[in-house]
Scaffold this active site. Structure first.
Site, short mmCIF file in Angstrom:
data_model
loop_
_atom_site.label_atom_id
_atom_site.label_comp_id
_atom_site.label_asym_id
_atom_site.label_seq_id
_atom_site.Cartn_x
_atom_site.Cartn_y
_atom_site.Cartn_z
N SER A 67 37.07 42.76 40.09
CA SER A 67 37.50 41.43 39.88
C SER A 67 37.78 40.37 41.31
O SER A 67 38.12 39.96 41.89
CB SER A 67 38.53 41.37 39.55
N GLY A 68 36.90 41.12 41.99
CA GLY A 68 36.12 40.20 43.46
C GLY A 68 37.48 41.27 44.52
O GLY A 68 37.47 41.82 45.25
N ALA A 69 37.60 39.29 45.15
CA ALA A 69 38.47 40.27 47.02
C ALA A 69 39.73 40.07 46.07
O ALA A 69 40.50 39.86 45.45
CB ALA A 69 38.57 39.25 47.36
N PHE A 71 44.05 40.19 46.34
CA PHE A 71 44.88 39.26 47.15
C PHE A 71 45.89 40.36 47.86
O PHE A 71 46.13 39.18 48.91
CB PHE A 71 45.29 38.87 45.76
N ASN A 100 32.39 38.94 55.31
CA ASN A 100 31.50 38.33 54.37
C ASN A 100 29.50 38.25 54.52
O ASN A 100 29.28 38.61 53.84
CB ASN A 100 31.85 37.08 53.86
N LEU A 125 33.61 37.50 44.90
CA LEU A 125 32.43 37.99 46.09
C LEU A 125 31.71 39.02 45.41
O LEU A 125 30.03 39.29 45.50
CB LEU A 125 32.79 38.30 47.34
N GLU A 157 29.39 31.19 47.77
CA GLU A 157 29.96 32.57 49.24
C GLU A 157 28.68 34.04 48.85
O GLU A 157 28.11 33.33 47.06
CB GLU A 157 31.09 32.51 49.62
C1 LIG Z 1 36.88 37.69 51.35
C2 LIG Z 1 37.27 36.44 50.14
C3 LIG Z 1 36.12 36.05 49.57
C4 LIG Z 1 36.83 35.63 48.32
C5 LIG Z 1 35.94 35.45 47.06
C6 LIG Z 1 36.70 35.92 46.04
O1 LIG Z 1 35.86 37.05 45.66
S1 LIG Z 1 37.51 34.98 45.12
C7 LIG Z 1 37.76 36.15 43.28
C8 LIG Z 1 39.32 36.87 43.84
N1 LIG Z 1 39.50 37.48 42.72
C9 LIG Z 1 39.57 36.64 41.32
O2 LIG Z 1 40.10 35.36 41.90
C10 LIG Z 1 40.70 38.05 40.41
C11 LIG Z 1 42.46 38.02 40.56
N2 LIG Z 1 42.59 38.22 38.38
C12 LIG Z 1 42.66 37.62 38.13
O3 LIG Z 1 42.51 36.49 37.68
C13 LIG Z 1 43.13 38.61 37.23
O4 LIG Z 1 43.25 39.62 37.07
C14 LIG Z 1 42.31 38.73 36.29
C15 LIG Z 1 40.73 39.01 36.36
C16 LIG Z 1 41.00 37.04 35.14
C17 LIG Z 1 42.39 39.83 34.58
O5 LIG Z 1 43.65 39.46 33.88
P1 LIG Z 1 44.26 40.33 33.03
O6 LIG Z 1 45.41 39.50 32.25
O7 LIG Z 1 43.27 41.02 31.93
O8 LIG Z 1 44.98 41.76 34.15
P2 LIG Z 1 45.93 41.67 34.73
O9 LIG Z 1 45.74 40.05 36.32
O10 LIG Z 1 47.28 41.95 34.38
O11 LIG Z 1 45.43 42.69 36.39
C18 LIG Z 1 45.56 44.53 36.16
C19 LIG Z 1 45.67 45.16 36.92
O12 LIG Z 1 45.16 44.40 38.20
C20 LIG Z 1 45.30 43.48 39.58
N3 LIG Z 1 44.60 42.90 39.60
C21 LIG Z 1 43.43 42.40 39.44
N4 LIG Z 1 42.61 41.37 39.96
C22 LIG Z 1 42.92 41.78 41.28
C23 LIG Z 1 42.73 40.98 43.01
N5 LIG Z 1 41.52 40.85 42.68
N6 LIG Z 1 43.25 41.15 43.51
C24 LIG Z 1 44.36 42.82 43.38
N7 LIG Z 1 44.32 42.93 42.32
C25 LIG Z 1 43.99 42.27 41.11
C26 LIG Z 1 46.75 42.38 38.31
O13 LIG Z 1 47.54 42.36 39.46
C27 LIG Z 1 47.21 43.66 37.45
O14 LIG Z 1 47.93 45.04 38.40
P3 LIG Z 1 49.47 45.16 38.04
O15 LIG Z 1 50.11 46.32 39.11
O16 LIG Z 1 49.27 45.51 37.19
O17 LIG Z 1 50.38 43.90 38.36
#
Ligand SMILES: CC/C=C/CC(=O)SCCNC(=O)CCNC(=O)[C@H](O)C(C)(C)COP(=O)(O)OP(=O)(O)OC[C@H]1O[C@@H](n2cnc3c(N)ncnc32)[C@H](O)[C@@H]1OP(=O)(O)O
Length: 279
Positions: A67-69, A71, A100, A125, A157
């Site tokens: 799921s990328g970077a 947060f 990056n 990413l 990116e």
């Molecule tokens: C270096 C800078 C570069 C940046 C470029 C990038 O990479 S941008 C991309 C960043 N990533 C995102 O925008 C994705 C964020 N996540 C989501 O939108 C959603 O989680 C999902 C991928 C659409 C999946 O949704 P779903 O409802 O199926 O699952 P959950 O949201 O419940 O996720 C399960 C647990 O995973 C944790 N999690 C998911 N993605 C991330 C993330 N990117 N960072 C940290 N943690 C993540 C989420 O928090 C859940 O954990 P819990 O402890 O159960 O809350």
């Protein structure tokens, strides 16, 4: 194999000509922090230097490829206010630009054949790195690639300003990036991005990884493997200059956005579930 420190989210091993890297943190959907991306880059360099290795295989675990970077990692970088940075520009050069540009560069110049075992969706990413792979196999038709730069206050990116138009066509890329829409399975198969769909249930990533590796072992039997690396070198030469140029342009353009602060606001909303991606 030369020594490398361990990372609890990423494992690696060598089997014959295959250097296998696996993302092993399915609980947060294999999100990666800055240090994890650097580690991934270091593993690729290890594979590059090993003359017994011809293929670098990227595998994952659970229901998402990545799921990328992470947060939480981005929030940590924001809090990194110690006296060591003279300015916001200095902070984001270290926390964003250097990392990056490094990981993207390592993928762009990798000399072994890069194979991605796409078990599920990839975002940001990580999805950019998938688009830098030479061959992609999918576990089923639930896979997608999402580049949510417009939703997060970022710009392209990981070389996506060139990899996506090359692999999916310019107009499809514009439409998906501008409106924050995923590149879904249909787009990926029509463009030839996915070479084979293994049609396995999403709960079965380990079986997919094992089946795919078995198939690859069969495919390379009897081949003169240095030819594969020779061909990769020639195929890569078509676009390497443009990839190098875009890598530098992308991080320099992005830096302004990080300094301005919009990505942080949006990542924080994502972390507190006030912001979602439309899928
Ligand atoms: C270096 C800078 C570069 C940046 C470029 C990038 O990479 S941008 C991309 C960043 N990533 C995102 O925008 C994705 C964020 N996540 C989501 O939108 C959603 O989680 C999902 C991928 C659409 C999946 O949704 P779903 O409802 O199926 O699952 P959950 O949201 O419940 O996720 C399960 C647990 O995973 C944790 N999690 C998911 N993605 C991330 C993330 N990117 N960072 C940290 N943690 C993540 C989420 O928090 C859940 O954990 P819990 O402890 O159960 O809350």
């Amino acid at each position: 194999m030369p020594e490398i420190r361990q990372n609890e989210k990423i494992s690696h091993r060598i089997e014959g000509p295959f250097f296998i890297i696996q993302l092993i943190n399915p609980d947060n959907l294999n999100a990666l922090e800055g240090e994890d991306y650097i580690y991934l880059g270091e593993l690729l360099e290890l594979a590059d230097k090993n003359s017994d290795v011809y293929f670098t295989i990227l595998q994952s675990s659970g229901r998402f490829f990545s799921s990328g970077a992470d947060f939480k990692g981005i929030a940590k970088a924001q809090e990194d206010n110690g006296a060591k940075y003279a300015s916001e520009t200095s902070k984001w050069l270290s926390n964003f630009v250097a990392r990056n540009v490094y990981v993207t560069d390592v993928f762009i110049k990798h000399s072994k054949v890069l194979v991605c075992c796409l078990n599920g969706p990839a975002i940001g990413l990580s999805a950019a790195l998938v688009a830098l792979c030479d061959i992609v196999y999918s576990m089923n038709d639930k896979v997608y690639l999402l580049y949510p730069f417009a939703n997060l206050g970022l710009v392209t990116e990981g070389g996506t300003a060139i990899s996506l138009p090359l692999k999916f066509g310019a107009n499809t890329t514009y439409e998906r990036l501008m409106f924050n829409k995923p590149f879904n399975y249909d787009i990926m198969t029509k463009s030839g991005f996915i070479s084979k769909n293994f049609n396995m249930p999403s709960s079965n990533t380990e079986a997919f990884n094992a089946e795919l590796l078995k198939e690859l072992k069969g495919k390379v039997e009897g081949l003169y493997l240095p030819s594969c690396l020779g061909m990769k070198k020639l195929l890569k030469s078509n676009h390497i200059g443009s990839f190098n140029e875009i890598n530098s342009m992308e991080v320099n353009e992005s830096l302004k956005y990080w300094v301005d602060g919009e990505p942080l606001r949006r990542f924080s909303q994502l972390g507190s579930k006030q912001r979602k991606h439309r899928l």
